[in-house]
Design a protein around this motif. Structure first.
Motif, mmCIF file in Angstrom:
data_model
loop_
_atom_site.group_PDB
_atom_site.id
_atom_site.type_symbol
_atom_site.label_atom_id
_atom_site.label_comp_id
_atom_site.label_asym_id
_atom_site.label_seq_id
_atom_site.Cartn_x
_atom_site.Cartn_y
_atom_site.Cartn_z
ATOM 1 N N ILE A 89 6.873 55.706 22.687
ATOM 2 C CA ILE A 89 7.896 54.652 22.680
ATOM 3 C C ILE A 89 9.238 55.212 22.219
ATOM 4 N N ALA A 90 9.202 56.057 21.194
ATOM 5 C CA ALA A 90 10.445 56.655 20.693
ATOM 6 C C ALA A 90 11.087 57.551 21.757
ATOM 7 N N PHE A 91 10.269 58.300 22.494
ATOM 8 C CA PHE A 91 10.801 59.135 23.577
ATOM 9 C C PHE A 91 11.503 58.263 24.603
ATOM 10 N N ARG A 92 10.821 57.193 25.036
ATOM 11 C CA ARG A 92 11.386 56.326 26.067
ATOM 12 C C ARG A 92 12.677 55.658 25.601
ATOM 13 N N LYS A 93 12.683 55.124 24.397
ATOM 14 C CA LYS A 93 13.878 54.440 23.892
ATOM 15 C C LYS A 93 15.032 55.420 23.679
ATOM 16 N N THR A 94 14.730 56.615 23.194
ATOM 17 C CA THR A 94 15.779 57.619 23.014
ATOM 18 C C THR A 94 16.333 58.039 24.367
ATOM 19 N N TRP A 95 15.465 58.248 25.334
ATOM 20 C CA TRP A 95 15.889 58.642 26.680
ATOM 21 C C TRP A 95 16.760 57.563 27.318
ATOM 22 N N GLU A 96 16.362 56.297 27.168
ATOM 23 C CA GLU A 96 17.159 55.194 27.705
ATOM 24 C C GLU A 96 18.511 55.108 27.007
ATOM 25 N N GLY A 97 18.555 55.454 25.730
ATOM 26 C CA GLY A 97 19.797 55.418 24.973
ATOM 27 C C GLY A 97 20.815 56.443 25.445
ATOM 28 N N PHE A 98 20.346 57.493 26.107
ATOM 29 C CA PHE A 98 21.268 58.486 26.647
ATOM 30 C C PHE A 98 21.964 57.979 27.898
ATOM 31 N N ALA A 100 22.390 54.387 28.761
ATOM 32 C CA ALA A 100 23.035 53.069 28.668
ATOM 33 C C ALA A 100 23.063 52.613 27.222
ATOM 34 N N ARG A 101 24.069 51.846 26.898
ATOM 35 C CA ARG A 101 24.151 51.251 25.565
ATOM 36 C C ARG A 101 23.087 50.163 25.461
ATOM 37 N N PRO A 102 22.518 49.964 24.279
ATOM 38 C CA PRO A 102 21.500 48.920 24.151
ATOM 39 C C PRO A 102 22.106 47.533 24.377
ATOM 40 N N GLU A 103 21.390 46.710 25.138
ATOM 41 C CA GLU A 103 21.866 45.365 25.429
ATOM 42 C C GLU A 103 21.738 44.458 24.208
ATOM 43 N N ASP A 104 20.692 44.688 23.413
ATOM 44 C CA ASP A 104 20.437 43.854 22.247
ATOM 45 C C ASP A 104 20.319 44.748 21.010
ATOM 46 N N PRO A 105 21.403 44.926 20.263
ATOM 47 C CA PRO A 105 21.359 45.798 19.088
ATOM 48 C C PRO A 105 20.352 45.346 18.027
ATOM 49 N N SER A 106 20.095 44.048 17.936
ATOM 50 C CA SER A 106 19.132 43.578 16.934
ATOM 51 C C SER A 106 17.719 44.043 17.286
ATOM 52 N N ARG A 107 17.416 44.133 18.565
ATOM 53 C CA ARG A 107 16.104 44.632 18.969
ATOM 54 C C ARG A 107 15.974 46.124 18.637
ATOM 55 N N GLU A 108 17.056 46.859 18.840
ATOM 56 C CA GLU A 108 17.044 48.282 18.484
ATOM 57 C C GLU A 108 16.839 48.461 16.985
ATOM 58 N N ASP A 109 17.429 47.584 16.180
ATOM 59 C CA ASP A 109 17.218 47.645 14.735
ATOM 60 C C ASP A 109 15.767 47.356 14.386
ATOM 61 N N ALA A 110 15.146 46.440 15.121
ATOM 62 C CA ALA A 110 13.744 46.110 14.870
ATOM 63 C C ALA A 110 12.834 47.284 15.231
ATOM 64 N N LEU A 111 13.231 48.094 16.192
ATOM 65 C CA LEU A 111 12.414 49.243 16.611
ATOM 66 C C LEU A 111 12.692 50.502 15.787
ATOM 67 N N ARG A 112 13.599 50.424 14.847
ATOM 68 C CA ARG A 112 13.967 51.603 14.067
ATOM 69 C C ARG A 112 12.771 52.188 13.310
ATOM 70 N N GLY A 113 11.936 51.351 12.718
ATOM 71 C CA GLY A 113 10.757 51.831 11.992
ATOM 72 C C GLY A 113 9.766 52.514 12.917
ATOM 73 N N LEU A 114 9.553 51.917 14.089
ATOM 74 C CA LEU A 114 8.638 52.497 15.063
ATOM 75 C C LEU A 114 9.158 53.851 15.548
ATOM 76 N N LYS A 115 10.476 53.921 15.765
ATOM 77 C CA LYS A 115 11.070 55.190 16.190
ATOM 78 C C LYS A 115 11.023 56.232 15.080
ATOM 79 N N SER A 116 11.016 55.794 13.825
ATOM 80 C CA SER A 116 10.897 56.734 12.710
ATOM 81 C C SER A 116 9.513 57.352 12.671
ATOM 82 N N ILE A 117 8.509 56.537 12.947
ATOM 83 C CA ILE A 117 7.137 57.057 12.966
ATOM 84 C C ILE A 117 6.970 58.008 14.144
#
Length: 176
Positions: A89-98, A100-117
């Motif tokens: 999931i972290a790979f996919r979200k990081t790749w998508e971040g390269f 396009a800008r995130p459409e919903d910044p609050s969702r990206e904040d919610a995924l921060r813990g998952l991306k940390s793991i």
């Protein structure tokens, strides 16, 4: 994108108009591919891959610690599944971040813990992207070019004295 229109207080030597947004480890060298851009890209690729390999060793030692503690096979499978899924999931979200800008910044904040793991996935995305360009360069270049075109368009339409422009062939009656 920041936009300076030769406003008082801007640093001398700064050109009016949009300024490129710096990228981590690259600054603004991505604009003209100068200032050691190629070496920086190679360094980022090697560094992110080395960090991912080191992280895998740390996770291996942690797994061996679980085996020494004899917590059971179920916990070991859960740990492996958790890190694998979170890394994907972290790979996919990081790749998508390269791209396009995130459409919903609050969702990206919610995924921060998952991306940390799943930090290994983020490191691998950074490695793969740095093989072709600076991570995020394509997105920032598109935004920068769009901002420059808009700035030039606004600047060119505002030049000249509007009162001196010719009307559509009709003469105005003189006032007495």
């Amino acid at each position: 994108m920041s936009e300076n229109s030769a406003v008082p207080g801007t640093p001398p030597g700064t050109a009016p108009g949009p300024q490129p947004e710096p990228i981590r480890f690259f600054g603004t060298t991505w604009v003209d591919h100068d200032g050691g851009y190629g070496l920086r890209r190679a360094g980022v690729a090697v560094g992110s891959l080395a960090a991912a390999v080191a992280a895998c060793f740390v996770l291996r030692f942690a797994y061996e610690g679980l085996e020494i503690a004899e917590v059971g096979g179920f916990v070991g499978v859960l740990v492996i599944a958790m890190f694998s899924i979170c890394s994907a999931i972290a790979f996919r979200k990081t790749w998508e971040g390269f791209g396009a800008r995130p459409e919903d910044p609050s969702r990206e904040d919610a995924l921060r813990g998952l991306k940390s793991i799943g930090f290994i996935g983020s490191l691998l995305a950074y490695f793969v992207r740095s093989l072709t360009e600076a991570p995020g360069e394509k997105l920032r270049r598109a935004e920068y070019e769009k901002a420059r075109v808009q700035f030039e368009k606004r600047r060119s339409t505002r030049t000249g004295n509007p009162a001196a422009r010719k009307t559509s062939g009709r003469k105005r009656p003189k006032r007495s």
